[in-house]
Design a protein around this motif. Structure first.
Motif, short mmCIF file in Angstrom:
data_model
loop_
_atom_site.label_atom_id
_atom_site.label_comp_id
_atom_site.label_asym_id
_atom_site.label_seq_id
_atom_site.Cartn_x
_atom_site.Cartn_y
_atom_site.Cartn_z
N TYR A 48 1.28 1.57 -10.34
CA TYR A 48 1.20 1.20 -9.07
C TYR A 48 0.97 2.46 -8.01
O TYR A 48 0.43 2.46 -7.03
N VAL A 49 1.83 3.37 -8.59
CA VAL A 49 1.59 4.82 -7.85
C VAL A 49 0.36 5.39 -7.76
O VAL A 49 -0.18 5.95 -6.72
N SER A 215 -1.32 -5.21 -5.64
CA SER A 215 -0.24 -5.82 -5.41
C SER A 215 0.50 -6.43 -6.55
O SER A 215 1.87 -6.44 -6.63
N TYR A 216 -0.41 -6.77 -7.55
CA TYR A 216 0.34 -7.34 -8.87
C TYR A 216 1.08 -6.21 -9.51
O TYR A 216 2.40 -6.53 -10.02
N CYS A 217 0.90 -5.00 -9.51
CA CYS A 217 1.41 -3.90 -10.33
C CYS A 217 2.60 -3.43 -9.41
O CYS A 217 3.71 -3.37 -10.13
N GLY A 230 2.58 -15.74 -5.72
CA GLY A 230 3.35 -14.36 -5.34
C GLY A 230 2.58 -13.40 -4.97
O GLY A 230 2.46 -12.67 -3.87
N VAL A 231 1.20 -13.10 -5.74
CA VAL A 231 0.35 -11.95 -5.31
C VAL A 231 -0.48 -12.21 -4.09
O VAL A 231 -0.59 -11.64 -3.12
N VAL A 279 8.91 -0.86 -3.77
CA VAL A 279 7.40 -1.12 -3.49
C VAL A 279 6.94 -0.28 -2.50
O VAL A 279 5.82 0.25 -2.44
N HIS A 280 7.66 -0.51 -1.20
CA HIS A 280 7.31 0.43 -0.13
C HIS A 280 7.31 1.94 -0.22
O HIS A 280 6.48 2.50 0.28
#
Length: 322
Positions: A48-49, A215-217, A230-231, A279-280
């Motif tokens: 994600y990062v 978004s999934y990650c 959800g995604v 996440v943010h």
């Protein structure tokens, strides 16, 4: 640095963000937030990062196609700098910064860069509508009615806006919004033509595929499983949350959107209350650091008073139909 907005325009968004965060976390035990961090899967977090760091590059590909010219490195630098400024300053000032960045670094005219930003918004709204429709088809029993009402309201607003412009032109209106739309629509028509239009569409498809994967990650790094509802729901909600006048970086509204996506998948927010924060933060911090590292010298050395005068002069010329 960019000109100072009115105090009220800063205080109100910050107050909205504080209110949202208070309503979300006032009854959450701080200890549970810390213990929730133990659920982070390092592999998904790293993915994600990495995607958050690269996302401005993917956006720059589409922006370069919309612009039709300009060195890609300069376009990417403007995108990273604008991202950082959107996260740090109110009123989406980062968009104005990247317009000025390309004016100063690549000599691109305001009309072309402003038209490219409008083109971005229109294409993203179109794909957001498709995302909302897919979401409605998957969640029609529980959320389809609410989403349908929201889409009808948005379509009604768009229709009324189009009718207002049409009425203005029928009445001979040649100033203000009519001239701006005419000038920008000419530029956008050039964007959509021929091979350039194909490149823009391909870059947009790549960008939205990338958005879905990111978004999934982001959700998967703390959740045992993530559904399509959800995604798609998180993407639609985050984009709509960006319209709320919240603090820089969409603090509060972004967190509420992620929290709502938890409910769409049947998870308890109280159990995963740390997810929106993580996440943010893992998107916000890398993008700010990269954006400042590439654009700090420009932001510090630029004469923003001169830039404001130039931009205002260009705006007046467009309004006059020049």
């Amino acid at each position: 640095m960019p000109g100072r907005p009115g105090l009220l325009r800063i205080v109100v968004p910050v107050a909205v963000s504080i209110l949202i965060l208070y309503l979300m976390y006032s009854k959450i035990d701080p200890g549970s937030l810390l213990s929730g961090l133990s659920r982070i899967d390092a592999r998904w977090a790293a993915a994600y990062v990495a995607m958050a760091c690269m996302e401005p590059l993917v956006r720059a590909l589409r922006w370069r196609a919309l612009l039709g010219s300009g060195p890609f490195g300069t376009v990417a630098g403007g995108m990273y700098t604008g991202k950082a400024c959107n996260n740090l300053f109110p009123l989406r000032m980062g968009d104005a910064v990247r317009v000025q960045y390309l004016r100063d670094r690549a000599g691109l005219p305001y009309r072309r860069t402003v038209a490219s930003l409008i083109g971005e918004t229109m294409m993203d709204l179109a794909f957001l509508a498709l995302t909302g429709i897919l979401f409605a088809l998957l969640a029609i029993n529980r959320y389809g009615r609410i989403l349908t009402i929201a889409l009808i309201v948005l379509l009604a607003i768009g229709l009324l806006s189009a009718l207002a412009v049409f009425y203005s032109r029928r009445k001979g209106g040649t100033a203000g919004i009519s001239r701006v739309l005419h000038a920008l629509s000419t530029q956008m028509g050039e964007m959509a033509s021929g091979a350039r239009g194909v490149r823009i569409l391909a870059a947009t498809l790549l960008l939205w595929g990338y958005t879905i994967a990111a978004s999934y990650c982001g959700l998967r790094m703390m959740l045992p499983s993530v559904s399509a509802v959800g995604v798609l729901g998180s993407i639609a909600l985050v984009y709509f949350a960006a319209m709320i006048p919240s603090a820089p970086g969409f603090i509060g509204s972004y967190h509420a959107a992620v929290a709502t996506s938890l409910g769409l998948m049947g998870y308890s927010f109280s159990e995963y209350a740390s997810l929106p924060i993580v996440v943010h933060a893992l998107q916000f911090i890398p993008q700010v650091l990269i954006g400042l590292s590439t654009g700090m010298k420009y932001l510090h050395a630029n004469d923003w008073r001169r830039a404001y005068v130039e931009f205002d002069t260009a705006r007046r010329r467009i309004m006059k139909g020049d």
